[in-house]
Scaffold this active site. Structure first.
Site, short mmCIF file in Angstrom:
data_model
loop_
_atom_site.label_atom_id
_atom_site.label_comp_id
_atom_site.label_asym_id
_atom_site.label_seq_id
_atom_site.Cartn_x
_atom_site.Cartn_y
_atom_site.Cartn_z
N GLU A 132 -5.44 -11.41 36.75
CA GLU A 132 -5.61 -10.15 36.03
C GLU A 132 -5.64 -8.91 36.94
O GLU A 132 -6.58 -8.12 36.91
CB GLU A 132 -6.87 -10.23 35.15
CG GLU A 132 -6.78 -11.39 34.15
CD GLU A 132 -8.04 -11.60 33.31
OE1 GLU A 132 -9.05 -10.92 33.53
OE2 GLU A 132 -7.99 -12.47 32.41
N ASN A 173 -1.72 -14.52 37.36
CA ASN A 173 -1.99 -14.80 35.95
C ASN A 173 -2.54 -13.54 35.29
O ASN A 173 -3.40 -12.86 35.87
CB ASN A 173 -3.04 -15.93 35.91
CG ASN A 173 -3.37 -16.44 34.54
OD1 ASN A 173 -2.47 -16.86 33.80
ND2 ASN A 173 -4.65 -16.44 34.20
N HIS A 209 -3.64 -14.90 24.79
CA HIS A 209 -4.77 -14.84 23.86
C HIS A 209 -4.33 -13.99 22.67
O HIS A 209 -4.49 -12.77 22.68
CB HIS A 209 -6.00 -14.24 24.54
CG HIS A 209 -6.54 -15.09 25.65
ND1 HIS A 209 -7.10 -16.32 25.42
CD2 HIS A 209 -6.60 -14.89 26.99
CE1 HIS A 209 -7.50 -16.85 26.58
NE2 HIS A 209 -7.19 -16.00 27.54
N GLU A 238 -3.34 -19.84 28.81
CA GLU A 238 -4.66 -19.78 28.15
C GLU A 238 -4.51 -19.56 26.64
O GLU A 238 -5.26 -18.80 26.03
CB GLU A 238 -5.51 -18.64 28.75
CG GLU A 238 -5.67 -18.70 30.25
CD GLU A 238 -6.60 -17.63 30.83
OE1 GLU A 238 -7.29 -16.94 30.06
OE2 GLU A 238 -6.64 -17.50 32.07
N ASP A 240 -4.63 -19.19 22.83
CA ASP A 240 -5.41 -19.34 21.60
C ASP A 240 -4.98 -18.24 20.64
O ASP A 240 -4.19 -17.37 21.00
CB ASP A 240 -6.94 -19.39 21.85
CG ASP A 240 -7.49 -18.26 22.69
OD1 ASP A 240 -6.87 -17.17 22.73
OD2 ASP A 240 -8.56 -18.43 23.30
#
Ligand code: G3I
Length: 319
Positions: A132, A173, A209, A238, A240
């Site tokens: 990040e 990432n 996300h 990641e 979701d």
């Protein structure tokens, strides 16, 4: 029904995997599903390889939690994505509030990266070396690393990681790379610059996300291809898909479509190596505690029962 890692491999991908976390490993029903390697061929530790867990005091290293996940992966034949080495969050205060010069902070990064990557050398498929680094407007996040070293902290960490484990894929990432705009443009520029400077960089992670109904498959594919064109691989790291509660049956059908769509993009991009969900069950999702009023973001419900999203993932791999 088809198990998800089997579906991924049948489709030519390297893995389908999940995040997990050490406290969950006492839940035997949870672990029984986690350990099925036909279902999950890859693990990412949700917390226990982060800086605050690994080096809580300067040059005092504790690999207990990280080793537990690495050992579990090894015992069940899964590959691991190491997460993560340099990130502004979950950083011990001795780093975030230290008084640093370019020389002293460079040495701290090198020592942390070298020691952690060496400890796991030979066991890791990939490392999220930098996590990040960007704000959503495409500027660099002004954390202790950037404020002291400028963007040089990125090449310092990548170079140390390569030396410590030449076989691990080195990733940057980030989130919100899934949409068009300043953030993906900044990531494409960063990879271009790193390549031009011969800094080792192998992959970019798209955290993914999502909010229900907001998957933009076209932008996601374009963005992945912009990066693979530069000679790096990409991965969904990641995934979701959070729902505003209470979730209706229609919401769960939309969520199935969202998961299918994201996995379908990874299928459409040959340089997309695999898909990781940010834990497999709503029981252990990070969403409710972070986004008030949202939840049910994972493919299994809180009773460990697969939701329609599960079938969406299978359909995505079969696309
Ligand atoms: O370890 C302490 C424990 O000692 C204390 O008793 C407890 C009380 O709240 O907190 C524990 O720390 C928590 C930590 O997870 C370990 O469980 C933190 O409060 C909590 O904020 C932290 O959340 C993690 C979050 O990263 C922190 O940024 C989530 O579990 C983890 O899933 C999440 O993962 C991140 C990725 O690393 C990067 N991308 C976004 C993703 C979701 O936020």
């Amino acid at each position: 029904t088809v198990a998800l890692n089997n579906a991924a491999k049948a489709a030519g991908k390297l893995y389908f995997g999940t995040a997990t976390d050490n406290p969950e490993l006492t839940d035997t029903a949870y672990v029984a599903i986690l350990n099925n390697t036909n279902m999950f061929g890859q693990l990412t530790p949700g917390n226990s390889m982060k800086w605050d867990a690994i080096e809580p005091e300067q040059n005092v290293f504790d690999f207990t939690g990280g080793d537990q996940i690495a050992d579990l992966a090894e015992a069940t034949g899964k590959i691991i994505r190491g997460h993560n080495l340099v990130w502004y969050s979950q950083l011990p205060t001795w780093v975030s509030s230290g008084t640093w010069t370019t020389e002293t902070l460079t040495a701290v990064i090198q020592n942390h990266v070298t020691t952690e990557v060496s400890h796991y050398a030979g066991k890791m498929y990939a490392w999220d070396v930098i996590n990040e680094p960007f704000n959503d407007d495409g500027t660099f996040r002004t954390d202790v690393f950037y404020n002291t070293l400028g963007s040089d902290y990125i090449s310092i960490a990548l170079t140390a990681a390569r030396a410590a484990d030449p076989n691990a894929k080195l990733y940057i990432n980030d989130y919100n790379l899934e949409y068009s705009g300043a953030k993906i443009d900044a990531m494409v520029q960063l990879v271009t610059d790193l390549k031009a400077a011969d800094v080792p960089i192998d992959g970019i992670g798209f955290e993914s996300h999502f909010i229900l109904g907001e998957v933009d498959a076209s932008s996601l594919q374009t963005n992945m291809e912009s990066l693979t064109a530069l000679g790096v691989e990409v991965a969904i790291t990641e995934l979701d898909d959070r729902i505003e509660l209470p979730a209706t049956d229609a919401d769960l059908e939309q969520q199935k479509a969202d998961y299918e769509s994201v996995v379908g993009v990874c299928m459409a991009v040959s340089g997309c190596v695999g898909v990781t969900i940010w834990d497999y069950t709503d029981k252990y999702s990070w969403i409710p505690s972070t986004f008030s009023g949202y939840g049910e973001a994972c493919p299994w419900d809180e009773n460990l029962v697969p939701k329609p999203a599960y079938d969406g993932i299978v359909l995505g791999f079969q696309s």
